[in-house]
Each structure stands twice: as C-alpha cells, then as structure tokens.
Design an enzyme around this catalytic site. Structure first.
Site, PDB file in Angstrom:
ATOM      1  N   CYS A  68      -7.374 -11.281 -26.313  1.00  0.00           N
ATOM      2  CA  CYS A  68      -7.276 -12.211 -25.182  1.00  0.00           C
ATOM      3  C   CYS A  68      -7.412 -11.473 -23.845  1.00  0.00           C
ATOM      4  O   CYS A  68      -6.570 -10.642 -23.504  1.00  0.00           O
ATOM      5  CB  CYS A  68      -5.926 -12.928 -25.284  1.00  0.00           C
ATOM      6  SG  CYS A  68      -5.413 -13.802 -23.816  1.00  0.00           S
ATOM      7  N   CYS A  71      -4.579 -12.046 -21.323  1.00  0.00           N
ATOM      8  CA  CYS A  71      -3.371 -11.351 -21.785  1.00  0.00           C
ATOM      9  C   CYS A  71      -3.363  -9.913 -21.262  1.00  0.00           C
ATOM     10  O   CYS A  71      -2.316  -9.387 -20.890  1.00  0.00           O
ATOM     11  CB  CYS A  71      -3.304 -11.333 -23.312  1.00  0.00           C
ATOM     12  SG  CYS A  71      -3.191 -12.962 -24.072  1.00  0.00           S
TER      13      CYS A  71
END
Length: 156
Positions: A68, A71
């Site tokens: 991600c 993230c």
C-alpha cells in the site's frame, strides 16, 4: 520454433528472478524507523495488547499492507508522533495480509485505516494518509497531548 519458446521462457524466468532479488534488496535497504512506542500486533495478541492496554493508555492501531503506497507515507508519520508523544499513546501495527480476521472484525475496507482505542472501544477512525495537523487534531480531540518539551510548535 522450440528454440524461440525456450528462449522466451529463460528470459521470463531470469527477469522474474532479477525483479525478486531487486525488490528484496530494496526492502532490506529501507531503514527501520520504528518508534519505541510501536509494536506489531497479530490477531492472537490483539485483545491483550490493544483492547486491554487501552484501559490504561490510548492505543492507535494502524491497519496497513506492505503493498500500500499511502501506508508507506503514513507509517513514518505515525511513528514520529508516537515518539514525540513519548508514551501518551501507543502505536500498534496490524499487517492486514497476515491478519485478515482482524480486518473483518473491524470492518477494514481500505488501507491505511487507523483506529484509536480507549477503554477497550474504538473512539476514532480514519482512512488514508493524513497531514500532521489532522493527526494532531484527532489526538488532541481525545485528550492526548505531547509533552511540553516535544511540542515546540513545529510540525512532526
């Protein structure tokens, strides 16, 4: 014809192996910028490490995935806040790929998703990377403040 197919297979395998080697070398080269107030938590220890602990100290849980992009932006920011706040809250990291039961339990549908726990309950939730002032606002809203020495007015 067989030589062309065999050559294509060899090239594909070689490319795959080189990419895998490059990715693992890149991951090893990434610095470990974990906060001392941060812990990786799995499904087996979640209730003890997050829910029970949140009765004494607020716990911010970062549901993330290695793949991600947002993230990777949020992770060092949250770790910086955890360090700056010097234990005023704890940061728990949950890898959703390894803990899908927690993802289902807390209805996590996008990464990153962050939940703040107090007294065993989720009291705040946000999804996606946030700017430092937004995270600071969420913490302040729930009575979590940085120590005076750490809150020198600069952005984390």
């Amino acid at each position: 014809m067989h030589v062309v197919i065999l050559t294509a297979i060899v090239v594909a395998v070689f490319t795959f192996l080189m990419l895998r080697r490059w990715r693992s070398a890149k991951q090893e080269a990434m610095p470990d910028n974990r906060s001392s107030y941060e812990a990786f938590v799995n499904a087996d220890e979640f209730d003890e490490m997050v829910l029970k602990t949140s009765h004494k100290t607020p716990v911010m849980v970062d549901f993330y995935a290695e793949w991600c992009g947002p993230c990777r932006v949020l992770t060092p920011l949250l770790a910086g806040f955890a360090d700056d706040y010097q234990g005023a809250f704890l940061l728990a990291k949950v890898d959703v790929d390894k803990n899908q039961q927690l993802m289902q339990r807390f209805d996590i549908r996008a990464m990153p998703t962050v939940l703040l726990f107090r007294d065993g309950e989720s009291v705040e939730r946000f999804t996606g990377a946030k700017l430092p002032h937004s995270i600071r606002y969420i913490l302040t809203k729930h009575g979590i403040h940085a120590p005076k020495a750490a809150s020198g007015g600069e952005d984390v």
